[in-house]
Design a protein around this motif. Structure first.
Motif, PDB file in Angstrom:
ATOM      1  N   ALA A 202      61.462 -35.955 -29.874  1.00  0.00           N
ATOM      2  CA  ALA A 202      61.478 -36.358 -28.569  1.00  0.00           C
ATOM      3  C   ALA A 202      62.183 -36.858 -28.444  1.00  0.00           C
ATOM      4  O   ALA A 202      63.340 -36.143 -27.720  1.00  0.00           O
ATOM      5  CB  ALA A 202      60.187 -36.635 -27.921  1.00  0.00           C
ATOM      6  N   LYS A 203      63.074 -37.921 -29.115  1.00  0.00           N
ATOM      7  CA  LYS A 203      63.854 -38.252 -28.800  1.00  0.00           C
ATOM      8  C   LYS A 203      64.935 -39.089 -30.539  1.00  0.00           C
ATOM      9  O   LYS A 203      64.429 -39.287 -30.751  1.00  0.00           O
ATOM     10  CB  LYS A 203      64.617 -39.906 -27.622  1.00  0.00           C
ATOM     11  CG  LYS A 203      65.233 -40.822 -27.476  1.00  0.00           C
ATOM     12  CD  LYS A 203      64.911 -41.582 -26.783  1.00  0.00           C
ATOM     13  CE  LYS A 203      66.712 -42.302 -26.051  1.00  0.00           C
ATOM     14  NZ  LYS A 203      65.951 -43.528 -25.981  1.00  0.00           N
ATOM     15  N   VAL A 204      66.105 -38.614 -30.694  1.00  0.00           N
ATOM     16  CA  VAL A 204      66.918 -38.691 -31.383  1.00  0.00           C
ATOM     17  C   VAL A 204      67.070 -39.968 -31.629  1.00  0.00           C
ATOM     18  O   VAL A 204      67.739 -40.314 -30.596  1.00  0.00           O
ATOM     19  CB  VAL A 204      67.642 -38.427 -32.357  1.00  0.00           C
ATOM     20  CG1 VAL A 204      67.618 -38.686 -33.730  1.00  0.00           C
ATOM     21  CG2 VAL A 204      66.510 -36.589 -32.693  1.00  0.00           C
ATOM     22  N   THR A 205      66.995 -41.552 -32.416  1.00  0.00           N
ATOM     23  CA  THR A 205      67.327 -42.957 -32.331  1.00  0.00           C
ATOM     24  C   THR A 205      68.641 -42.670 -33.106  1.00  0.00           C
ATOM     25  O   THR A 205      68.430 -41.882 -34.302  1.00  0.00           O
ATOM     26  CB  THR A 205      66.899 -43.989 -32.359  1.00  0.00           C
ATOM     27  OG1 THR A 205      66.109 -44.426 -33.051  1.00  0.00           O
ATOM     28  CG2 THR A 205      66.009 -43.990 -30.913  1.00  0.00           C
ATOM     29  N   ALA A 206      69.030 -43.850 -33.653  1.00  0.00           N
ATOM     30  CA  ALA A 206      69.732 -44.282 -34.508  1.00  0.00           C
ATOM     31  C   ALA A 206      69.522 -44.981 -35.683  1.00  0.00           C
ATOM     32  O   ALA A 206      69.328 -44.355 -36.940  1.00  0.00           O
ATOM     33  CB  ALA A 206      70.935 -45.277 -34.324  1.00  0.00           C
ATOM     34  N   ARG A 207      67.813 -44.916 -35.371  1.00  0.00           N
ATOM     35  CA  ARG A 207      66.845 -45.588 -36.642  1.00  0.00           C
ATOM     36  C   ARG A 207      66.465 -44.200 -36.992  1.00  0.00           C
ATOM     37  O   ARG A 207      66.531 -43.798 -38.797  1.00  0.00           O
ATOM     38  CB  ARG A 207      65.863 -46.018 -36.744  1.00  0.00           C
ATOM     39  CG  ARG A 207      64.866 -46.450 -37.149  1.00  0.00           C
ATOM     40  CD  ARG A 207      63.788 -47.216 -36.410  1.00  0.00           C
ATOM     41  NE  ARG A 207      62.829 -47.768 -37.688  1.00  0.00           N
ATOM     42  CZ  ARG A 207      61.245 -48.437 -37.746  1.00  0.00           C
ATOM     43  NH1 ARG A 207      61.621 -48.403 -36.531  1.00  0.00           N
ATOM     44  NH2 ARG A 207      60.683 -48.148 -38.666  1.00  0.00           N
ATOM     45  N   ASP A 208      66.323 -43.413 -36.434  1.00  0.00           N
ATOM     46  CA  ASP A 208      66.079 -42.182 -37.233  1.00  0.00           C
ATOM     47  C   ASP A 208      67.075 -41.214 -38.127  1.00  0.00           C
ATOM     48  O   ASP A 208      66.406 -40.925 -38.744  1.00  0.00           O
ATOM     49  CB  ASP A 208      65.304 -40.924 -35.578  1.00  0.00           C
ATOM     50  CG  ASP A 208      64.393 -41.474 -35.143  1.00  0.00           C
ATOM     51  OD1 ASP A 208      63.496 -41.676 -35.738  1.00  0.00           O
ATOM     52  OD2 ASP A 208      64.763 -40.957 -33.888  1.00  0.00           O
TER      53      ASP A 208
END
Length: 121
Positions: free
Chosen positions: A92-98
């Motif tokens: 749903a939301k892409v983070t830097a960690r992803d």
């Protein structure tokens, strides 16, 4: 659960499909090798699941072990697992960690594919 189905969906062979459906069982549940053997899973099946279990200090060691196993079923399942894990559109939301995790998976995928190119296992 949908991850397991996604990893297994392209396999027609029942053995490979079963491994794909259970590829995380030893790593992510309290189920052990002995539990599976007691349930009459074959040694070959359980050994393939053991190869897919990440019990190494580093992810690089794990991928190297997987490649060195030359277990074609484990390698095929791992490639499908990596493809699904790299698919950021499922989030749903892409983070830097992803993104960082996906880069690690892309490197592993590339390493396996490079090793398999032109080789007969």
């Amino acid at each position: 659960m949908s991850h397991l189905l996604r990893v297994s969906e392209d396999f027609d062979d029942i053995f490979i499909k079963s491994v794909a459906l259970m590829h995380d069982i030893l790593e992510d549940t309290p189920v052990t090798k002995n539990d599976l053997l007691a349930l009459d899973y074959s040694n070959e099946f359980v050994e393939t699941l053991e190869i897919l279990e990440n019990s190494y200090d580093t992810y690089t060691e794990y991928i190297d072990h997987l490649i060195e196993s030359q277990n074609l079923v484990a390698l095929q399942v791992k490639l499908k697992d990596l493809l699904h894990n790299m698919d950021l559109t499922r989030l749903a939301k892409v983070t830097a960690r992803d993104i960082k995790r996906s880069k690690k998976y892309i490197d592993a995928y590339s390493k396996i594919i490079t090793k398999l190119e032109g080789e007969k296992l």
